[in-house]
Scaffold this active site. Structure first.
Site, PDB file in Angstrom:
ATOM      1  CB  THR A 112      -0.938   0.026   1.215  1.00 23.30           C
ATOM      2  OG1 THR A 112      -0.177   0.074   2.416  1.00 23.30           O
ATOM      3  CG2 THR A 112      -1.850  -1.194   1.234  1.00 23.30           C
ATOM      4  CG  ASP A 113      -1.004   4.784  -1.736  1.00 23.98           C
ATOM      5  OD1 ASP A 113      -1.737   4.627  -0.729  1.00 23.98           O
ATOM      6  OD2 ASP A 113      -1.438   5.192  -2.827  1.00 23.98           O
ATOM      7  CB  ALA A 114       1.237   7.804   2.118  1.00 21.25           C
ATOM      8  N   GLY A 115      -1.739   6.424   1.478  1.00 24.48           N
ATOM      9  CA  GLY A 115      -3.188   6.528   1.645  1.00 24.48           C
ATOM     10  C   GLY A 115      -3.848   5.225   2.038  1.00 24.48           C
ATOM     11  CB  ILE A 167      -5.402   2.503  -1.849  1.00 26.58           C
ATOM     12  CG1 ILE A 167      -4.641   3.665  -2.470  1.00 26.58           C
ATOM     13  CG2 ILE A 167      -6.635   3.000  -1.110  1.00 26.58           C
ATOM     14  CD1 ILE A 167      -5.424   4.410  -3.529  1.00 26.58           C
TER      15      ILE A 167
END
Length: 136
Positions: free
Chosen positions: A18-21, A23
């Site tokens: 996942t990324d910082a968001g 997702i």
């Protein structure tokens, strides 16, 4: 020629996907698809030993992916792979990443067969073409 067989690989989304968001980072869908292609080939009898012992490599030549919906941390996914075109030195896979029945990403990935030493195109071995096309 096509195999007509869709292979499915269950996956789970981990924090590193996942990324910082929170997702799944877009490039990781390509990794999920790569795993499905690799496991498809292994299931057909063409694991890394066969590939290396026959001085082959399969390299990505073209990718066209459409992203439709995000996957999130801890989601259970399915990555699929199906050969839709099988040529002399390349094959095209239709691939999807799903969460249940929902398609999150899908596209076509064209793979080229190359000689492992020269990295130049070479024909896919006949036995492999026969099995992948369903003729065997």
């Amino acid at each position: 020629m096509t195999s007509g067989q869709e292979f499915s690989l269950p996956l789970r989304v981990y924090i590193e996907d996942t990324d910082a968001g929170g997702i799944v980072y877009y490039v990781n869908y390509l990794k999920f698809m790569e795993r499905a292609r690799t496991e498809f080939m292994r299931a057909m009898g063409y694991g890394k030993d066969y590939i290396f012992n026959n001085d082959l490599m399969f390299v990505v030549r073209n990718v066209a992916v459409e992203y439709r919906a995000p996957a999130k941390l801890d989601d259970e996914l399915i990555a699929t792979a199906e050969i839709t075109e099988l040529g002399g030195a390349s094959m095209t896979f239709a691939q999807r990443v799903l969460r249940g029945d929902e398609v999150l990403a899908g596209g076509d990935i064209r793979i080229a067969c190359v000689d492992s030493t020269s990295v130049k195109p070479r024909r896919i071995p006949r036995d492999m073409v026969a099995r992948l096309s369903g003729a065997e």
